[in-house]
Design a protein around this motif. Sequence first.
Motif, PDB file in Angstrom:
ATOM      1  N   GLY A 404       0.816  -1.209   0.000  1.00 48.64           N
ATOM      2  CA  GLY A 404       0.000   0.000   0.000  1.00 48.64           C
ATOM      3  C   GLY A 404       0.846   1.252   0.000  1.00 48.64           C
ATOM      4  O   GLY A 404       0.583   2.206  -0.747  1.00 48.64           O
ATOM      5  N   ALA A 405       1.903   1.270   0.836  1.00 51.53           N
ATOM      6  CA  ALA A 405       2.799   2.432   0.878  1.00 51.53           C
ATOM      7  C   ALA A 405       3.532   2.591  -0.448  1.00 51.53           C
ATOM      8  O   ALA A 405       3.708   3.709  -0.952  1.00 51.53           O
ATOM      9  CB  ALA A 405       3.790   2.270   2.034  1.00 51.53           C
ATOM     10  N   PHE A 406       3.967   1.475  -1.047  1.00 50.91           N
ATOM     11  CA  PHE A 406       4.678   1.499  -2.327  1.00 50.91           C
ATOM     12  C   PHE A 406       3.791   2.075  -3.427  1.00 50.91           C
ATOM     13  O   PHE A 406       4.194   2.962  -4.191  1.00 50.91           O
ATOM     14  CB  PHE A 406       5.117   0.074  -2.667  1.00 50.91           C
ATOM     15  CG  PHE A 406       5.602  -0.114  -4.078  1.00 50.91           C
ATOM     16  CD1 PHE A 406       6.879   0.257  -4.444  1.00 50.91           C
ATOM     17  CD2 PHE A 406       4.778  -0.691  -5.038  1.00 50.91           C
ATOM     18  CE1 PHE A 406       7.324   0.065  -5.743  1.00 50.91           C
ATOM     19  CE2 PHE A 406       5.210  -0.887  -6.330  1.00 50.91           C
ATOM     20  CZ  PHE A 406       6.493  -0.507  -6.687  1.00 50.91           C
ATOM     21  N   ALA A 407       2.557   1.569  -3.519  1.00 47.34           N
ATOM     22  CA  ALA A 407       1.643   2.027  -4.567  1.00 47.34           C
ATOM     23  C   ALA A 407       1.276   3.492  -4.371  1.00 47.34           C
ATOM     24  O   ALA A 407       1.217   4.266  -5.335  1.00 47.34           O
ATOM     25  CB  ALA A 407       0.386   1.157  -4.582  1.00 47.34           C
ATOM     26  N   ALA A 408       1.032   3.894  -3.121  1.00 49.93           N
ATOM     27  CA  ALA A 408       0.660   5.284  -2.850  1.00 49.93           C
ATOM     28  C   ALA A 408       1.804   6.224  -3.199  1.00 49.93           C
ATOM     29  O   ALA A 408       1.599   7.294  -3.793  1.00 49.93           O
ATOM     30  CB  ALA A 408       0.268   5.442  -1.388  1.00 49.93           C
ATOM     31  N   ALA A 409       3.040   5.836  -2.838  1.00 42.30           N
ATOM     32  CA  ALA A 409       4.201   6.687  -3.133  1.00 42.30           C
ATOM     33  C   ALA A 409       4.419   6.798  -4.634  1.00 42.30           C
ATOM     34  O   ALA A 409       4.724   7.872  -5.159  1.00 42.30           O
ATOM     35  CB  ALA A 409       5.445   6.107  -2.463  1.00 42.30           C
TER      36      ALA A 409
END
Length: 724
Positions: A404-409
């Motif tokens: 989730g953090a990877f996709a959001a960033a």
Amino acid sequence: MTAHTDRIRAEQACAEGESALTRGDRETAERHFRVALALAGEGPVDEGLAGEGEAPVDGNPENAKPDSENPGSDEAVARVVARARTGVGRVRLAGGEVAEAVGEFERAREVRPGAAGPLHWLGCAAAHRGDLDAAERCLTEALACPVPHPRSLVQRAYVHVRAGRPAAARTDLRAAARTGPLDEEARWVLAALSGRPAREVGLRLLAAAVARAEGRDGVDERVGALAGAARGFGADLSGFGPLYAVLLVLGGRREDAVALLRDAARREPADHRVTHTLALVLLNSLGGDGRSSWESCVAAWAALLYDDGFWERVRASAARRYGVVVEHALLPGVRSGLRELLERRMPEEDSGTRVAPGPLLRREADAAKLLAGAGGLPSDGRGGAPLFCGPLRVAELGRTAEFGAFAAAREARALQEGVPVADAGTPATATAPTSSTYTSMTYTSLTYAFSELGFAQLLLGQDKAADALAALTELRCPDCRTRGGGPGTAAVCEPGCARFDELNPGYAGLPDRHRRLALDARGLALEARLSMGRSELGAQRPDFGAAAACWRRALVHSRELERYRETQTAIVDMALGAARDAHRAGRLSLAVATLETTRSVIGANERGRLEGQLARVLADRGISVANDETALLDEPAADLRRSVAFNPHLLRAQVSLGIVLRGLAAARWSSGSLSGARDTLREAIDQLTAALVHFPDDPDLEEQREAAVADLDHVMWQPDESGA
């Protein structure tokens, strides 16, 4: 046939029976032993199995004793009979029929009282039934024979172990090692008795399991027991996970193998050897917990499809195996072939999963392909080997928060740089139905692919808009669905749902994840409606009412998404393209219907483009029909009136309307309607006068107006037979 020949054939049958027994094929083994007994005079001969040729011998030296002086002697026959009886007893013992086995061994002993073989196996049978004293006694007697059985020392050592006498067991094993090399099972026992490190013992257990499995057919529980014991020793066997799992499978312990591989995958998620083994085990043993097995199988295969490390190993292995250079250019074709094969293996109907395995694999594989295009997800916080997988695998590995953090960033970085997500290193998976940036983002978004929206995204990419729309009606987990009622009552899971992140890892890094998922679902619904409208237009027999209904729903969605103008533009672009194609193909009525349908749903700010095109098409249709001498002029006149109403600056339409109106007036006069002719000519004069305002001094318009005035003057002087 001579006695010597029969003995040779009997020994051959015994050797084949022992070979079958080594493979675990008890039925074949017993058949061969029975043939040997028959050839030795103790039963009917099955000629189909009584082969010719020299007979290999088993590992027992007493079976290799020559009898050159008298090949058909009683001693030679007795040796064959004892060997065959012992073989039948071993078959019974392997099947757990200990009493029957003992009977066969006793009969063999009666035939050859001084032979070590029957005594050895009587000792093994006694150990099987737990009579350790009898087992030790028989094995000791076997060792005292003139030709001891080569395995009796090792078997007596095992009896000592079970009786709690490790020192005696150690002594026997070391003595056996001095007479010849120990097999792998004896080695692990000696290592354990000698206090060797747990890892060494564990590895020796694995070696014993491998040796046991080699050349055997079907499941062998002993293989599983040895492999299981290796783990039971608590040894660190990291790096041997795939081998260990294969041995567990061969030992009939598939569930243990799957559990082992899942644990190994969580520790080393980027190790494609573990993933490949897990994928194979699951694919060939689906059953039990249908949902988790199918989903894990799909997750593992999708993770391999776009893992470059895995495919490089495949390439290098093929090069070694076949001794040829395997070009990298071959890999895409092999990968596509594997994906097609997997898709054929996956059921398209319900198999206990939320979604049937077929579409589940396609969604997972497409998501993995997108992630590979983005460089993969680092497998740990220190930038380790990246993962190329889909959302099921992310959830299995407990990496939803990381993803989730990877996709959001990544999304934030792309927006900050002003680059559409589709151009930010992500390969497109399908051709978008319109040219809008919004659509291309829909088809390539990692966030969409790694969520419940991925199924709708996949279906849109396959031009299955209606199915995509159906997939969007239910995005909740089963628990939220149960609490919330039927489809459509709530688009997404409740804010406190524990499974939301698991099912939608692409949204796990967003603070307003539930709202975003609902909005993005609406966005996909918008795209589906647009695509459905386009499909209706492109059908062999277009349904313009259905197309208009789809576009109206799309416009409703667009207002919620603040994309009303963009959506109107997309609809108009779509309609103009379809109308141009129809126009070029000479299907003028289809072009008119397309533009008129679109005009009925589009607001005033986009109607200008539609009306300009509609004016041209109406003019062409009106002129085309008017040029047909057999056609009536009422419809061409109506088309041309609408054409100049939409675009009074279309000179060709203005001139043509004047000509058609004059012709229509003449037709009405000929039919006896002077009043109709006068009214039509007055309309023609008014229309041509108005046209001259837009095109002053145009000779064609002036000529037509003068002719219309002359026609009206002539008609006005004619008597009206109707009395008007």
